[in-house]
Design an enzyme around this catalytic site. Structure first.
Site, short mmCIF file in Angstrom:
data_model
loop_
_atom_site.label_atom_id
_atom_site.label_comp_id
_atom_site.label_asym_id
_atom_site.label_seq_id
_atom_site.Cartn_x
_atom_site.Cartn_y
_atom_site.Cartn_z
N ARG A 1 66.55 -72.04 -9.78
CA ARG A 1 65.48 -72.91 -9.30
C ARG A 1 64.22 -72.16 -8.90
NH1 ARG A 1 67.21 -78.67 -7.37
NH2 ARG A 1 65.32 -79.69 -8.05
N CYS A 2 63.82 -71.26 -9.73
CA CYS A 2 62.55 -70.59 -9.52
C CYS A 2 62.28 -69.91 -10.83
CB CYS A 2 62.65 -69.56 -8.42
SG CYS A 2 62.54 -67.88 -8.97
N GLU B 208 61.20 -76.60 -9.73
CA GLU B 208 61.53 -75.40 -8.98
C GLU B 208 60.67 -75.22 -7.73
OE1 GLU B 208 60.95 -73.02 -12.49
OE2 GLU B 208 63.07 -72.55 -12.49
N1 PCD Z 1 54.40 -83.77 -12.97
C1 PCD Z 1 55.71 -84.04 -13.12
C2 PCD Z 1 56.60 -82.97 -13.32
C3 PCD Z 1 57.94 -83.25 -13.49
N2 PCD Z 1 58.39 -84.53 -13.44
C4 PCD Z 1 59.82 -84.79 -13.65
O1 PCD Z 1 60.60 -83.96 -12.85
C5 PCD Z 1 61.72 -83.42 -13.59
C6 PCD Z 1 61.64 -81.86 -13.61
O2 PCD Z 1 60.63 -81.49 -14.49
P1 PCD Z 1 60.16 -79.97 -14.68
O3 PCD Z 1 59.57 -79.46 -13.42
O4 PCD Z 1 59.35 -79.89 -15.90
O5 PCD Z 1 61.51 -79.15 -14.87
P2 PCD Z 1 62.54 -79.16 -16.09
O6 PCD Z 1 62.16 -78.11 -17.05
O7 PCD Z 1 62.73 -80.53 -16.56
O8 PCD Z 1 63.86 -78.79 -15.37
C7 PCD Z 1 64.17 -77.45 -15.04
C8 PCD Z 1 64.26 -77.31 -13.52
O9 PCD Z 1 65.01 -78.41 -12.97
C9 PCD Z 1 65.39 -78.28 -11.62
N3 PCD Z 1 65.94 -79.52 -11.16
C10 PCD Z 1 67.25 -79.86 -11.44
N4 PCD Z 1 67.67 -81.07 -11.13
C11 PCD Z 1 68.94 -81.43 -11.39
N5 PCD Z 1 69.35 -82.67 -11.06
N6 PCD Z 1 69.83 -80.54 -11.93
C12 PCD Z 1 69.44 -79.30 -12.25
O10 PCD Z 1 70.28 -78.45 -12.80
C13 PCD Z 1 68.14 -78.89 -11.98
N7 PCD Z 1 67.70 -77.59 -12.22
C14 PCD Z 1 66.49 -77.17 -11.58
C15 PCD Z 1 65.94 -75.96 -12.29
S1 PCD Z 1 66.60 -74.49 -11.89
MO1 PCD Z 1 66.00 -72.95 -13.54
O11 PCD Z 1 67.19 -73.31 -14.69
O12 PCD Z 1 66.72 -71.71 -12.45
O13 PCD Z 1 64.98 -71.74 -14.35
S2 PCD Z 1 64.34 -74.65 -13.86
C16 PCD Z 1 64.92 -76.01 -13.18
C17 PCD Z 1 61.66 -84.01 -14.96
O14 PCD Z 1 62.47 -85.14 -15.02
C18 PCD Z 1 60.21 -84.44 -15.11
O15 PCD Z 1 60.00 -85.42 -15.97
C19 PCD Z 1 57.50 -85.57 -13.22
O16 PCD Z 1 57.93 -86.72 -13.15
N8 PCD Z 1 56.16 -85.31 -13.08
CU LIG Z 2 63.66 -66.43 -9.86
#
Ligand code: PCD
Ligand SMILES: [Cu+]
Length: 806
Positions: free
Chosen positions: A384-385, A760
């Protein structure tokens, strides 16, 4: 005609449920009724199950493997070791980061939980029994779990590498060194820092953690030897890339491989890489002629599939007495574990870490990242980054706090003083990025006002006084963060994965009766793409989103795409969708012109139709046009209504946000309570506000987990201490606070609909907000920095070391 009033237009627009509509998620009907189709729901006739014998040691030589007892167990079909894979040249495989990794232990093991042998049996239970019967003899070797020690040690971890030869990211200075990667002007930065009035320096550790999706990783391979076709189902965030890699590794022609990502129960970066289990299930299916399933259990998942973070970041930041930042210097020691299996665009071994100047106009900066091998699991995924952006945001947002302490200045004021101004966009950062758009001051002022920042500071000061008088044992922390994300990898000119440029794609087919099927190169893992991509198209082509089916994840039907991670689906595939929609509209305009017997230029688009300019009662709806495209012979126009777009974005998008966490801390127990969490996100044009809110809630909760307790910890022998959910912190509704969300909307100038990614952001901004709240609570008592995760014990220890326990 009544049909043409503005009210009517709004009503027609409402029916489309297009951009900006809080449309309910269409996928939830099946998810909430247990009708999802996850990898473990798929069972093929005659299917076998494969499971791994894993190493109990973090570093050891393998002296023998005896599988005879396992093979004698009824129901066991095969036991594969590296020796079986060697003739196929599959005992090692390339990683996404230009390194290579053992598929099955070849002579030695390098981390606890490493795959040593693959047992194939009638079912999961027999396989588990057989795993216990495989006898492996080990000769233990010295273990290194510390990257600093590793870079000094005589112990050679990777005996397969020539210590003198450069790695895929340049020269290596030690046998356990992977790469040195630098960006920025070193000399100018050092010069600026040395001549500055105020300098703050700190070692910031962003600990090792793990995405731990609810569904673990898994695959099913089915080799049809009669037709020479391999079908591979799996938890893949990038199915097309898996197909290409599988073809290159196996020698099976790419058109004979079909990769299918079914429903995925959370990815969070964990499902980007290629794992030994995928390769072994393919080999086992080829060897046995039966389909073979492999699905990890929770311990396998936490022990062996990709970890995240593990970055030691030494920051130095300088400023004038008044608080104008003059330079930023950062050196990172990156612990990559046994193999460099980071999931980053090829040219960026430290991902986009050089977004670490954050939201601030910093004139000069320099970063250097040293990668090191240790006896820990490989990985280095985003979690998630996008590509080390959370590490970068954490580093700069902690350094800002430390600098504020050094300056004796309010941290909110210090931020505002240094923000990139609205009129500076597009902004060229000292480390080479071009920020597309932003309005940081507006977001910041909204956030401060919403929480009554000044009031909170007064309350905090009163609390400190009360604490000193012995009237309370609770402190108040105000955690501030203003982050800038970089998502939407990315321009093909500088972003690729294993040589595949990071474009993405969308294909639309409009049916005669005016509904449509849309296919994309991305794959939802819970984000709700089936809901939201239909909304983009509804607004582009005037067909209700309820009449548009979105399909992803089957390489036999979807156009080639690079998959879903790094919040790239909206910036890249979302743009492809809009562009494909515009191609449909261009053809529809030609058809409408023919039907209405006017010149194309005399038509204008109006929500769901083309109407004659100045005569709005003469129009053809998209549904009528669709039908005509199949039943009329139109001179010079091909029948049918379809379009494909492959989109190469000109730049990344730069979403941002202002987060504030208000936290109470009990000095005697180390417990915390989050009183308020305010999250303002700006992701440009918002497609679905409800989906965005869900994304923010989910991402903040993962940030809470990481900042306040979640970690992958090892002891000195390389034993993993947190391989079950008893030890690995997963917040429940009990620990999760109520979030207040807000937004501003600063469109991306280069995205066809102005949208930026958002998935993210809440993690990137959330982690420093929680952590800064902890630190801020103790600021009055002299705390500068302490290491995450801030579990009760660590908070208690901070209080103790500050002498607050009397
Ligand atoms: N302005 C705007 C933007 C956006 N959106 C929405 O919100 C969502 C998100 O988008 P984006 O920011 O473009 O993103 P994507 O490519 O589709 O996806 C990927 C991300 O996604 C997040 N979130 C989530 N959630 C859930 N439920 N599960 C999961 O697994 C997950 N994973 C996490 C991660 S860690 Mo990496 O793979 O570490 O690089 S990267 C990532 C989609 O449905 C869309 O359409 C809207 O509405 N508006
Ligand atoms: Cu990262």
């Amino acid at each position: 005609m009544n049909d043409m009033t503005p009210e009517d237009r709004e009503e027609r627009r409402g029916k489309l449920k297009g951009l900006g509509h809080a449309r309910r998620r269409v996928e939830d009907a099946r998810f909430t009724q247990g009708k999802g189709n996850y990898i473990d729901d798929i069972n093929l006739p005659g299917m076998l199950f494969g499971d791994f014998v894993r190493s109990p040691h973090a570093h050891a030589r393998i002296t023998s493997i005896d599988a005879s007892a396992a093979l004698a167990l009824p129901g066991v079909v095969a036991v594969l070791t590296a020796d079986d894979l060697r003739p196929l040249d599959l005992h090692w495989m390339p990683t996404l980061a230009g390194d290579k990794q053992m598929v099955l232990a070849d002579g030695k093991v390098l981390f606890q939980g490493q795959e040593v042998a693959f047992v194939v049996a009638r079912d999961r239970y027999v396989a588990a029994d057989a795993v216990d019967l495989v006898e492996v003899e080990y000769e233990e070797l010295p273990v290194i779990t510390d990257p600093f020690e590793s870079l000094q040690s005589d112990v050679v971890l990777r005996e397969d590498l020539d210590p003198e030869a450069p790695g895929s990211h340049g020269p290596r200075r030690h046998h356990n060194h992977i790469f040195l990667w630098e960006e920025g002007d070193k000399a100018a930065t050092e010069q600026a820092i040395e001549s500055s009035e105020v300098v703050a320096e700190e070692m910031i550790y962003y600990h090792r953690t793990h995405p731990c999706p609810l569904e673990t990783c898994g695959s099913i391979a089915s080799m049809d030897k009669v037709n020479g076709k391999l079908t591979l189902w799996g938890t893949f965030q990038a199915p097309h890339v898996v197909r290409t890699v599988a073809s290159i590794l196996s020698g099976i022609e790419e058109h004979n491989i079909r990769v299918i990502s079914p429903d995925i129960g959370g990815g969070f970066g964990n499902k980007v890489g290629v794992y030994p289990g995928y390769v072994c299930s393919i080999v086992a299916s080829i060897v046995t002629g039966s389909p073979v399933k492999w699905v990890e259990d929770r311990m396998d998942n936490l022990m062996a599939t990709a970890f995240a973070r593990d970055y030691w970041m030494k920051g130095r930041i300088s400023a004038t007495r008044e608080g104008r930042i003059t330079g930023l210097h950062c050196h990172v020691t990156a612990d990559h574990g046994a193999f460099d299996a980071c999931a980053d665009p090829t040219k960026f071994p430290a991902g986009f870490f050089h977004i670490c100047t954050g939201s601030y106009d910093i004139p000069v900066a320099y970063v250097a990242v040293d990668g090191a091998y240790t006896n820990k699991a490989p990985g280095g995924v985003a979690y998630r980054c996008s590509f080390r952006v959370t590490e970068a945001a954490y580093m700069i947002e902690r350094m800002i706090e430390v600098l504020a302490i050094e300056l004796g200045m309010d941290a909110a004021e210090l931020r505002a003083k240094n923000f990139i101004r609205k009129d500076q966009f597009p902004y060229q950062s000292a480390l080479g990025w071009e920020y597309d758009s932003g309005d940081y001051h507006t977001a910041w002022e909204m956030a401060l006002k919403a929480v009554d920042y000044q009031g909170l500071r007064r309350e905090q000061a009163a609390r400190v006084e009360a604490f000193r008088r012995g009237e309370t044992r609770k402190l108040l922390g105000i955690g501030l963060t203003h982050f800038t994300e970089i998502v939407g990898a990315g321009p093909v000119k500088n972003c690729d994965i294993l040589g595949m440029g990071m474009f993405d794609s969308c294909e639309i087919r409009i049916h005669p009766t005016g509904s449509a099927i849309v296919r994309l190169g991305t794959i939802s893992q819970g984000q709700g793409h089936a809901t939201t991509f239909a909304q983009i198209l509804a607004s582009e082509i005037g067909i209700p989103s309820d009449s548009i089916t979105v399909e992803e994840g089957d390489t036999d039907t979807a156009p080639y795409g690079l998959g879903t991670y790094g919040s790239r689906s909206t910036p890249v595939a979302g743009a492809a969708a809009a562009m494909a929609g515009r191609k449909i509209r261009a053809k529809a305009q030609m058809i409408a012109a023919y039907l209405l017997e006017v010149h194309e230029d005399d038509l204008e688009w109006d929500v769901d139709r083309f109407a004659v300019k100045g005569a709005p009662e003469r129009f053809k709806t998209m549904a009528e046009i669709a039908f005509a495209s199949y039943n009329q012979a139109i001179p010079g126009v091909e029948p049918g209504l379809e379009a494909v777009s492959y989109y190469d974005p000109p730049n990344m998008t730069y979403p941002f946000g202002a987060y504030i966490c208000v936290m109470e801390i009990d000095v005697d127990t180390g417990e915390h309570e989050i009183r308020q969490f305010y999250a303002l996100d700006d992701c440009g044009t918002r497609i679905n506000p409800m989906v965005i809110e869900g994304q923010v809630h989910g991402g903040l909760t993962e940030a809470l987990a990481i900042a306040m307790g979640q970690e992958i910890a090892y002891d000195d022998l390389g034993n993993i201490k947190t391989a079950t959910l008893m030890d690995f912190f997963m917040p429940t509704s009990w620990e999760t606070p109520t979030y207040t969300t807000a937004f501003t909307e600063t469109p991306s100038p280069h995205h066809p609909i102005g949208a930026k990614g958002v998935g993210e952001s809440p993690n990137v901004g959330g982690v420093p907000a929680f952590s800064n709240a902890v630190h801020d609570a103790f600021r009055a008592f002299g705390l500068r920095h302490s290491h995450m995760p801030h579990d009760h014990w660590r908070i208690w220890k901070v209080a103790h070391e500050l002498g607050l326990h009397g």
